[in-house]
Design a protein around this motif. Structure first.
Motif, PDB file in Angstrom:
ATOM      1  N   THR A 166      28.742  31.056  51.740  1.00  0.00           N
ATOM      2  CA  THR A 166      29.386  32.172  51.659  1.00  0.00           C
ATOM      3  C   THR A 166      29.752  33.180  51.238  1.00  0.00           C
ATOM      4  OG1 THR A 166      30.508  29.349  52.008  1.00  0.00           O
ATOM      5  CG2 THR A 166      32.266  31.777  52.112  1.00  0.00           C
ATOM      6  N   ALA A 167      30.204  33.892  52.508  1.00  0.00           N
ATOM      7  CA  ALA A 167      30.334  35.449  51.899  1.00  0.00           C
ATOM      8  C   ALA A 167      31.326  35.819  51.967  1.00  0.00           C
ATOM      9  CB  ALA A 167      29.296  36.383  51.811  1.00  0.00           C
ATOM     10  N   LEU A 168      32.415  35.510  51.209  1.00  0.00           N
ATOM     11  CA  LEU A 168      34.411  36.046  51.679  1.00  0.00           C
ATOM     12  C   LEU A 168      33.811  37.440  51.633  1.00  0.00           C
ATOM     13  CD1 LEU A 168      35.375  33.475  49.166  1.00  0.00           C
ATOM     14  CD2 LEU A 168      35.764  33.224  51.685  1.00  0.00           C
ATOM     15  N   GLY A 169      33.306  38.077  49.945  1.00  0.00           N
ATOM     16  CA  GLY A 169      33.360  39.816  50.032  1.00  0.00           C
ATOM     17  C   GLY A 169      32.649  40.342  51.242  1.00  0.00           C
ATOM     18  N   ASP A 170      32.005  40.153  51.268  1.00  0.00           N
ATOM     19  CA  ASP A 170      30.847  40.930  52.640  1.00  0.00           C
ATOM     20  C   ASP A 170      31.886  40.538  54.691  1.00  0.00           C
ATOM     21  OD1 ASP A 170      28.845  41.009  50.762  1.00  0.00           O
ATOM     22  OD2 ASP A 170      27.356  40.212  52.475  1.00  0.00           O
ATOM     23  N   ALA A 171      32.702  39.600  54.179  1.00  0.00           N
ATOM     24  CA  ALA A 171      33.330  39.305  55.272  1.00  0.00           C
ATOM     25  C   ALA A 171      34.901  40.192  55.538  1.00  0.00           C
ATOM     26  CB  ALA A 171      33.993  37.903  55.697  1.00  0.00           C
ATOM     27  N   ILE A 172      35.135  40.486  53.457  1.00  0.00           N
ATOM     28  CA  ILE A 172      36.050  41.105  53.929  1.00  0.00           C
ATOM     29  C   ILE A 172      35.993  42.373  53.997  1.00  0.00           C
ATOM     30  CG2 ILE A 172      38.554  42.253  52.505  1.00  0.00           C
ATOM     31  CD1 ILE A 172      37.801  39.344  51.062  1.00  0.00           C
ATOM     32  N   GLY A 173      35.076  43.763  53.621  1.00  0.00           N
ATOM     33  CA  GLY A 173      34.262  43.998  53.630  1.00  0.00           C
ATOM     34  C   GLY A 173      34.064  44.699  54.843  1.00  0.00           C
ATOM     35  N   LEU A 174      33.119  42.890  56.172  1.00  0.00           N
ATOM     36  CA  LEU A 174      33.568  44.215  57.248  1.00  0.00           C
ATOM     37  C   LEU A 174      34.642  44.124  57.938  1.00  0.00           C
ATOM     38  CD1 LEU A 174      31.340  44.876  59.950  1.00  0.00           C
ATOM     39  CD2 LEU A 174      31.422  42.321  59.845  1.00  0.00           C
ATOM     40  N   VAL A 219      28.850  41.763  48.218  1.00  0.00           N
ATOM     41  CA  VAL A 219      29.738  42.401  47.606  1.00  0.00           C
ATOM     42  C   VAL A 219      30.984  41.090  46.621  1.00  0.00           C
ATOM     43  CG1 VAL A 219      31.798  43.629  48.123  1.00  0.00           C
ATOM     44  CG2 VAL A 219      30.028  43.591  48.957  1.00  0.00           C
ATOM     45  N   GLU A 220      31.434  40.959  45.913  1.00  0.00           N
ATOM     46  CA  GLU A 220      32.354  40.296  45.147  1.00  0.00           C
ATOM     47  C   GLU A 220      33.433  40.343  45.784  1.00  0.00           C
ATOM     48  OE1 GLU A 220      31.836  38.624  42.188  1.00  0.00           O
ATOM     49  OE2 GLU A 220      29.605  38.909  42.796  1.00  0.00           O
ATOM     50  N   PRO A 221      34.498  39.769  46.349  1.00  0.00           N
ATOM     51  CA  PRO A 221      35.197  38.947  47.078  1.00  0.00           C
ATOM     52  C   PRO A 221      36.497  39.834  46.335  1.00  0.00           C
ATOM     53  CG  PRO A 221      34.423  36.554  46.499  1.00  0.00           C
ATOM     54  CD  PRO A 221      33.883  38.022  45.453  1.00  0.00           C
ATOM     55  N   LEU A 222      36.620  39.841  45.212  1.00  0.00           N
ATOM     56  CA  LEU A 222      37.584  40.668  44.352  1.00  0.00           C
ATOM     57  C   LEU A 222      37.102  42.163  44.471  1.00  0.00           C
ATOM     58  CD1 LEU A 222      38.529  38.562  41.552  1.00  0.00           C
ATOM     59  CD2 LEU A 222      39.850  38.817  43.322  1.00  0.00           C
ATOM     60  N   THR A 223      35.661  42.795  44.916  1.00  0.00           N
ATOM     61  CA  THR A 223      36.013  43.973  45.017  1.00  0.00           C
ATOM     62  C   THR A 223      36.026  44.501  46.574  1.00  0.00           C
ATOM     63  OG1 THR A 223      33.964  43.646  42.663  1.00  0.00           O
ATOM     64  CG2 THR A 223      33.714  45.245  45.063  1.00  0.00           C
ATOM     65  N   ALA A 224      35.734  43.593  46.608  1.00  0.00           N
ATOM     66  CA  ALA A 224      36.118  44.341  48.571  1.00  0.00           C
ATOM     67  C   ALA A 224      38.075  44.143  48.516  1.00  0.00           C
ATOM     68  CB  ALA A 224      35.897  42.780  49.380  1.00  0.00           C
ATOM     69  N   ALA A 225      38.768  43.396  47.740  1.00  0.00           N
ATOM     70  CA  ALA A 225      39.955  42.555  47.699  1.00  0.00           C
ATOM     71  C   ALA A 225      40.713  44.590  47.326  1.00  0.00           C
ATOM     72  CB  ALA A 225      40.689  41.914  47.056  1.00  0.00           C
ATOM     73  N   ARG A 226      39.881  44.774  46.751  1.00  0.00           N
ATOM     74  CA  ARG A 226      40.536  46.238  45.754  1.00  0.00           C
ATOM     75  C   ARG A 226      40.431  47.446  47.198  1.00  0.00           C
ATOM     76  NH1 ARG A 226      37.536  50.235  44.000  1.00  0.00           N
ATOM     77  NH2 ARG A 226      36.081  48.794  43.208  1.00  0.00           N
ATOM     78  N   LEU A 227      38.802  47.394  47.690  1.00  0.00           N
ATOM     79  CA  LEU A 227      38.685  47.838  48.329  1.00  0.00           C
ATOM     80  C   LEU A 227      39.467  47.858  50.324  1.00  0.00           C
ATOM     81  CD1 LEU A 227      34.973  47.725  48.565  1.00  0.00           C
ATOM     82  CD2 LEU A 227      36.563  49.779  47.741  1.00  0.00           C
ATOM     83  N   ALA A 228      40.169  46.772  50.176  1.00  0.00           N
ATOM     84  CA  ALA A 228      41.126  46.266  50.954  1.00  0.00           C
ATOM     85  C   ALA A 228      42.490  47.142  50.892  1.00  0.00           C
ATOM     86  CB  ALA A 228      40.862  44.785  51.441  1.00  0.00           C
ATOM     87  N   ALA A 229      43.144  47.126  49.088  1.00  0.00           N
ATOM     88  CA  ALA A 229      43.920  47.796  48.798  1.00  0.00           C
ATOM     89  C   ALA A 229      43.951  48.528  49.460  1.00  0.00           C
ATOM     90  CB  ALA A 229      44.697  47.147  47.673  1.00  0.00           C
ATOM     91  N   GLU A 230      42.996  49.205  48.908  1.00  0.00           N
ATOM     92  CA  GLU A 230      42.490  51.161  48.546  1.00  0.00           C
ATOM     93  C   GLU A 230      43.070  51.819  49.811  1.00  0.00           C
ATOM     94  OE1 GLU A 230      38.880  52.192  47.017  1.00  0.00           O
ATOM     95  OE2 GLU A 230      40.376  52.319  44.489  1.00  0.00           O
ATOM     96  N   GLU A 231      42.014  51.231  51.642  1.00  0.00           N
ATOM     97  CA  GLU A 231      42.648  51.119  52.966  1.00  0.00           C
ATOM     98  C   GLU A 231      44.405  50.612  53.215  1.00  0.00           C
ATOM     99  OE1 GLU A 231      40.977  53.588  54.463  1.00  0.00           O
ATOM    100  OE2 GLU A 231      39.366  53.470  52.779  1.00  0.00           O
ATOM    101  N   LYS A 232      44.998  50.213  52.012  1.00  0.00           N
ATOM    102  CA  LYS A 232      46.236  49.254  53.348  1.00  0.00           C
ATOM    103  C   LYS A 232      45.399  48.304  54.545  1.00  0.00           C
ATOM    104  CE  LYS A 232      49.203  53.916  51.728  1.00  0.00           C
ATOM    105  NZ  LYS A 232      48.103  53.791  51.224  1.00  0.00           N
ATOM    106  N   VAL A 233      45.310  47.237  53.789  1.00  0.00           N
ATOM    107  CA  VAL A 233      44.776  46.177  54.682  1.00  0.00           C
ATOM    108  C   VAL A 233      45.186  44.705  54.190  1.00  0.00           C
ATOM    109  CG1 VAL A 233      42.598  44.666  55.893  1.00  0.00           C
ATOM    110  CG2 VAL A 233      42.383  47.245  55.337  1.00  0.00           C
TER     111      VAL A 233
END
Length: 334
Positions: A174-182, A210-224
């Motif tokens: 289960t690659a949560l971070g990669d899914a959020i990053g994509l 990609v770690e899930p929380l790192t991907a979440a931080r990127l999502a927040a920066e991109e307003k996703v």
């Protein structure tokens, strides 16, 4: 307004003339008869002899045929006035976990046990169908994340791709971070107010780069905005194999899923059965659509059949004109 879709094709108009100038004239191989006393014969007969048409008049019909074919190839069309196409709604990506654990049959739907993925297909398929006005896409993830369907208004196709998803198609982990990053990569080009990612999983992050929380931080920066849905029976419920079966709800990392939703302005939902997942869909449907800038389209009516029909008719006239004298001579000979 009249215009050509491919006007550059009209630049080929002088091509036959250029070929005639460059290439040597063809030799028929037949002897030609030159009559120097043609004028005397005309005076004796009292009328002018029927001569061939001048060269430019002979070539005019072929030039007309060539121009008609070029006009058809350039695709003439009548373009109407711009019409607004309203596009109100969200750009919504649905990321669905297809790892091995999604095969556990611990979910209740209509009074019977079904696997987690089957429940997601049944209920989230209806969720996709109801997103009228939204662009919807689909990500399938396991050990890796794949874009199965890009953002589109064609919800029926996205629903079909979800129905055809198979367990393990993207790997067993289960690659949560990669899914959020994509999802962030695909949504970042869309209007900032409309970027929504719905993540459905039954486990913790066990793969990807990609770690899930790192991907979440990127999502927040991109307003996703990320809405996470944890699926699976409660830990105190027995598995499908009885009391001694492995508990399918132990792997769910609710803390991480809650943190992802909190950091991106979304919300975490817990689905223990079909009824709860249906209520989650209703909650997601309550999101107010964000009006996007309307796009414009200009209706175009194709006109190429007209010059094409003219070229065909002219070609038939040429054929009839060539064959008709031979047919008359044949009938006389008979």
């Amino acid at each position: 307004m009249f215009e050509f879709a491919w006007p550059w094709i009209l630049l080929l108009a002088p091509l036959p003339w250029l070929l005639r100038r460059v290439l040597p004239p063809a030799d028929s191989g037949e002897a030609a008869l030159h009559a120097s006393f043609l004028g005397e014969l005309e005076s004796l007969a009292g009328r002018r002899a029927r001569l061939h048409l001048p060269a430019w008049r002979q070539q005019a019909r072929f030039a007309l045929l060539w121009l008609l074919l070029l006009a058809a190839a350039a695709r003439p069309e009548w373009v109407g006035n711009p019409l607004p196409l309203p596009s109100s709604g969200r750009d919504l990506l649905l990321a669905v976990d297809v790892s091995g654990s999604m095969e556990y049959p611990d979910m209740l739907l209509d009074g019977r046990k079904v696997s987690r993925l089957e429940l997601v297909k049944r209920l989230m398929g209806g969720f996709i169908d109801g997103r009228q006005g939204d662009r919807v896409g689909l990500i399938l993830f396991g050990s890796q994340a794949y874009l199965q369907a890009p953002l589109t208004f064609d919800r029926k196709t996205v629903h079909t791709w979800l129905d055809e998803a198979l367990i393990g198609i993207a790997g067993k982990n289960t690659a949560l971070g990669d899914a959020i990053g994509l999802g962030v990569k695909r949504l970042r080009q869309r209007p900032a107010e409309s970027r929504v990612l719905v993540l459905v999983t039954d486990g913790a992050n066990t793969g990807g780069e990609v770690e899930p929380l790192t991907a979440a931080r990127l999502a927040a920066e991109e307003k996703v905005k990320v809405y996470t849905i944890g699926i699976g029976a409660d830990p105190n419920q027995a598995g499908a194999l009885g009391l001694f079966a492995m508990n399918p709800g132990l792997d769910l990392d609710e803390a991480t899923l809650s943190a992802i939703a909190e950091r991106t302005g979304g919300e975490y939902f817990r689905a223990r059965d079909g009824g709860e997942l249906a209520r989650i869909e209703a909650a997601l449907d309550e999101l107010e659509p964000v009006a996007q800038a309307p796009t414009q389209a200009r209706p175009a009516k194709a006109l190429y059949p007209w010059p094409l029909a003219g070229a065909l008719l002219l070609s038939l006239l040429f054929v009839v004109r060539v064959l008709w004298p031979h047919a008359r001579l044949r009938r006389r000979a008979e």
